[in-house]
Design a protein around this motif. Structure first.
Motif, mmCIF file in Angstrom:
data_model
loop_
_atom_site.group_PDB
_atom_site.id
_atom_site.type_symbol
_atom_site.label_atom_id
_atom_site.label_comp_id
_atom_site.label_asym_id
_atom_site.label_seq_id
_atom_site.Cartn_x
_atom_site.Cartn_y
_atom_site.Cartn_z
ATOM 1 N N PRO A 171 14.371 -8.212 -10.808
ATOM 2 C CA PRO A 171 15.570 -7.372 -10.924
ATOM 3 C C PRO A 171 16.045 -6.902 -9.553
ATOM 4 C CG PRO A 171 13.735 -6.509 -12.251
ATOM 5 C CD PRO A 171 13.179 -7.535 -11.331
ATOM 6 N N GLU A 172 17.335 -6.762 -9.424
ATOM 7 C CA GLU A 172 17.900 -6.163 -8.217
ATOM 8 C C GLU A 172 17.427 -4.715 -8.115
ATOM 9 O OE1 GLU A 172 22.399 -5.417 -6.384
ATOM 10 O OE2 GLU A 172 22.105 -6.651 -8.168
ATOM 11 N N ASN A 173 17.299 -4.246 -6.879
ATOM 12 C CA ASN A 173 16.922 -2.855 -6.637
ATOM 13 C C ASN A 173 15.530 -2.533 -7.189
ATOM 14 O OD1 ASN A 173 17.570 -0.296 -5.540
ATOM 15 N ND2 ASN A 173 18.092 0.516 -7.556
ATOM 16 N N SER A 174 14.628 -3.527 -7.170
ATOM 17 C CA SER A 174 13.296 -3.336 -7.732
ATOM 18 C C SER A 174 12.232 -3.294 -6.647
ATOM 19 C CB SER A 174 12.967 -4.462 -8.721
ATOM 20 O OG SER A 174 12.907 -5.718 -8.061
ATOM 21 N N VAL A 175 11.116 -2.669 -6.971
ATOM 22 C CA VAL A 175 9.983 -2.597 -6.057
ATOM 23 C C VAL A 175 9.454 -3.990 -5.747
ATOM 24 C CG1 VAL A 175 7.565 -1.869 -5.888
ATOM 25 C CG2 VAL A 175 9.298 -0.255 -6.681
ATOM 26 N N ILE A 176 9.301 -4.824 -6.772
ATOM 27 C CA ILE A 176 8.715 -6.142 -6.551
ATOM 28 C C ILE A 176 9.605 -7.011 -5.674
ATOM 29 C CG2 ILE A 176 9.636 -7.159 -8.693
ATOM 30 C CD1 ILE A 176 6.991 -8.748 -8.865
ATOM 31 N N ALA A 177 10.910 -6.890 -5.820
ATOM 32 C CA ALA A 177 11.816 -7.674 -4.975
ATOM 33 C C ALA A 177 11.686 -7.248 -3.519
ATOM 34 C CB ALA A 177 13.244 -7.514 -5.453
ATOM 35 N N ARG A 178 11.581 -5.942 -3.298
ATOM 36 C CA ARG A 178 11.435 -5.434 -1.926
ATOM 37 C C ARG A 178 10.115 -5.886 -1.314
ATOM 38 N NH1 ARG A 178 8.631 -1.227 -0.431
ATOM 39 N NH2 ARG A 178 8.640 -0.253 -2.497
ATOM 40 N N MET A 179 9.034 -5.820 -2.095
ATOM 41 C CA MET A 179 7.715 -6.190 -1.585
ATOM 42 C C MET A 179 7.575 -7.690 -1.362
ATOM 43 S SD MET A 179 5.293 -3.615 -3.828
ATOM 44 C CE MET A 179 3.768 -4.311 -3.166
ATOM 45 N N ALA A 180 8.391 -8.470 -2.047
ATOM 46 C CA ALA A 180 8.313 -9.928 -1.928
ATOM 47 C C ALA A 180 9.054 -10.463 -0.711
ATOM 48 C CB ALA A 180 8.879 -10.575 -3.190
ATOM 49 N N GLU A 181 9.883 -9.635 -0.108
ATOM 50 C CA GLU A 181 10.690 -10.083 1.028
ATOM 51 C C GLU A 181 9.810 -10.642 2.147
ATOM 52 O OE1 GLU A 181 13.131 -6.912 2.403
ATOM 53 O OE2 GLU A 181 14.382 -6.837 0.598
ATOM 54 N N GLY A 182 10.208 -11.797 2.665
ATOM 55 C CA GLY A 182 9.474 -12.417 3.757
ATOM 56 C C GLY A 182 8.433 -13.418 3.318
#
Length: 246
Positions: free
Chosen positions: A140-151
């Motif tokens: 999902p957009e604006n989600s913790v998992i999306a942020r942590m997956a970056e890179g």
């Protein structure tokens, strides 16, 4: 002509997988956690390959009793082992048929928990790191998992054609009467706005940004086949094609 990417959760024991598969871009296949077994995985992979549909894993909390739709207390190491086993079983079946596992999308309560809880998100991402050829992650957009997956991972934001939203991009709880959108015209209007205008109208009437690259319709939504057929016609009227649908 523009194209829209539609995904659907399949291999979950529903009665309409055969009718749904030709109408979608990607399928998320249940791989034993909340539903499914080796036989259903094999059947669904074969069906996806027949129609040129992208194949993804749909792992969940190991909780068939509740269809993976409630949060459960489970040791992180045990959860990671389960997720790796679920994904690996589908990956092996897919590759044995000469196809490729394209993406992973957590299911149900695991998806919702990883959206907001760092510990849960970390377990999911650690499970994915066990695979050399890291798959795409639907999140999902604006989600913790999306942020942590970056890179580390390629993340594709996902939005839901048949679900109502809260203002923080979370889904309205299935416990509430307005969680689902089941009328085909309303589904189209909701989806078209997310795709064309890049906006989600929330449960409160607020409009929030939508950067989704794929859109999900649940196979167990009432009249899911009819809804998909309607979406296909309406998008063609607007010079938009559902990707991979001939």
């Amino acid at each position: 002509m523009r194209s829209i990417h539609i995904n659907c959760d399949l291999g979950e024991g529903g009665n309409h997988d055969k009718e749904i598969m030709p109408l979608i871009s990607a399928c998320n296949i249940a791989c034993g956690g909340h539903a499914g077994n080796l036989e259903t995985m094999q059947h669904t992979v074969d069906l996806a390959m027949k129609h040129g549909v992208e194949i993804g894993a749909h792992p969940s909390y190991p909780d068939k009793e509740n269809f993976g739709r409630i949060s459960i207390k489970i040791d992180p190491k045990e959860l990671k082992r389960s997720l790796v086993a679920q994904i690996l079983s589908l990956k092996q079946i897919t590759e044995a048929e000469g196809a490729r596992l394209v993406h992973v999308k957590p299911h149900g309560a695991l998806y919702n928990d990883a959206q907001k809880d760092e510990k849960t998100a970390a377990v999911v991402l650690d499970a994915l790191r066990e695979f050399d050829d890291l798959p795409v992650l639907y999140a999902p957009e604006n989600s913790v998992i999306a942020r942590m997956a970056e890179g580390d991972f390629r993340v594709i934001f996902e939005a839901f054609a048949d679900r109502n939203y809260n203002s923080d991009h979370s889904l309205v709880s299935r416990l509430k009467s307005n969680a689902l959108i089941t009328q085909k015209k309303e589904v189209f209007e909701h989806l078209f706005a997310m795709f064309n205008d890049r906006k989600i109208t929330t449960n409160s009437g607020e409009k929030i940004d939508c950067r989704a690259g794929t859109f999900c319709l649940h196979s167990d939504t009432p009249n899911s086949v009819e809804i998909l057929q309607f979406l296909h016609r309406k998008f063609l009227e607007n010079d938009i094609k559902i990707k991979n649908v001939s």
